[in-house]
Enzyme design. Sequence first.
Site, PDB file in Angstrom:
ATOM      1  N   GLU A 151       2.490  -8.056   8.745  1.00 17.31           N
ATOM      2  CA  GLU A 151       2.687  -6.623   8.987  1.00 17.31           C
ATOM      3  C   GLU A 151       3.539  -5.948   7.911  1.00 17.31           C
ATOM      4  OE1 GLU A 151       1.216  -4.542  11.308  1.00 17.31           O
ATOM      5  OE2 GLU A 151       0.000  -6.343  11.402  1.00 17.31           O
ATOM      6  N   ARG A 167      -4.315  -8.788 -20.679  1.00 16.83           N
ATOM      7  CA  ARG A 167      -5.300  -8.453 -21.702  1.00 16.83           C
ATOM      8  C   ARG A 167      -4.771  -7.425 -22.714  1.00 16.83           C
ATOM      9  NH1 ARG A 167      -7.960  -3.856 -20.956  1.00 16.83           N
ATOM     10  NH2 ARG A 167      -9.918  -4.444 -21.936  1.00 16.83           N
ATOM     11  N   ASP A 209     -10.030   1.235 -24.725  1.00 13.31           N
ATOM     12  CA  ASP A 209     -10.390   1.189 -23.310  1.00 13.31           C
ATOM     13  C   ASP A 209     -10.497   2.574 -22.694  1.00 13.31           C
ATOM     14  OD1 ASP A 209     -10.381  -1.505 -23.110  1.00 13.31           O
ATOM     15  OD2 ASP A 209      -8.355  -1.646 -22.289  1.00 13.31           O
ATOM     16  N   PRO A 211       0.811  -1.221   0.000  1.00 13.14           N
ATOM     17  CA  PRO A 211       0.000   0.000   0.000  1.00 13.14           C
ATOM     18  C   PRO A 211       0.845   1.272   0.000  1.00 13.14           C
ATOM     19  CG  PRO A 211      -0.366  -1.295   2.025  1.00 13.14           C
ATOM     20  CD  PRO A 211       0.587  -2.063   1.184  1.00 13.14           C
TER      21      PRO A 211
HETATM   22  N1  ADE Z   1      -1.005  -5.024   0.149  1.00 12.44           N
HETATM   23  C1  ADE Z   1      -1.962  -4.677   1.017  1.00 12.44           C
HETATM   24  N2  ADE Z   1      -2.723  -3.682   0.556  1.00 12.44           N
HETATM   25  C2  ADE Z   1      -2.246  -3.380  -0.702  1.00 12.44           C
HETATM   26  C3  ADE Z   1      -2.603  -2.440  -1.693  1.00 12.44           C
HETATM   27  N3  ADE Z   1      -3.603  -1.580  -1.529  1.00 12.44           N
HETATM   28  N4  ADE Z   1      -1.881  -2.423  -2.831  1.00 12.44           N
HETATM   29  C4  ADE Z   1      -0.851  -3.263  -3.001  1.00 12.44           C
HETATM   30  N5  ADE Z   1      -0.467  -4.165  -2.093  1.00 12.44           N
HETATM   31  C5  ADE Z   1      -1.148  -4.243  -0.958  1.00 12.44           C
END
Ligand code: ADE
Length: 224
Positions: free
Chosen positions: A115, A152, A167, A88
């Site tokens: 974590e 794709r 697209d 994230p």
């Molecule tokens: N791992 C946990 N959440 C994630 C996300 N939003 N994007 C990529 N990897 C992740």
Amino acid sequence: MKISILTLFPEMFESIFTQSIMKRAQKSGFVEIKIHNLRDWAIDKHKMVDDRPFGGGPGMVLKVDVLHAAILDLKEQNSDAKIILLTPQGEKYSQQRSEQFSQEKGLILIAGHYEGFDERIRDYVDQEISIGDYVLTGGEIPAMVIVDSVVRLLPGVLGDENSASTDSFSAGSDKLGCPQYTRPEEFDGKKVPDVLKSGDHAKIEKWREEQTKKRTQQRRPDLI
Ligand code: ADE
């Protein structure tokens, strides 16, 4: 293209890559997808892949030595591949990025869990990607999202009639798609627009362009 995925949960990928377009793309040789279990690179006899964080705190952290050994081996099997860490904290994924990835010879996708990763693994990857501003339990679903969106785009994977070049979000397009209808002509009092049944292709094309513009303006003015 060759795609290697590193995960602690290989079974999660079974259904998604054995159906529909992903299945066909592999069968026809457009892409080779291999799933690797990180546990296969565990060093000690307990097959440990994670450990408690230095400094304390909740949860476990994926071990840098195990991840590094896996990356080295995968790089040997997929030598020109770009190494992508799913987190994230990464750059937010986009259609533009998927177009770039589709030009690569190979991809190595690393799905983490728990974590997080030992910070030092970041020195051994090419790029960090997030699929959005929300936290998932692991990088598996993000890895699936990347594979699907990239495969794709590989030439030949979609038939002409489904060409990816038109697209929404693609480099040549700054718009959302237009409304589509199929039979029945009337449903619950809602009718298919007459123009679509007129057989006048120029008129239909014009209507679609207008609808596309209107819809994009209403829903995603940021795209214009
Ligand atoms: N791992 C946990 N959440 C994630 C996300 N939003 N994007 C990529 N990897 C992740």
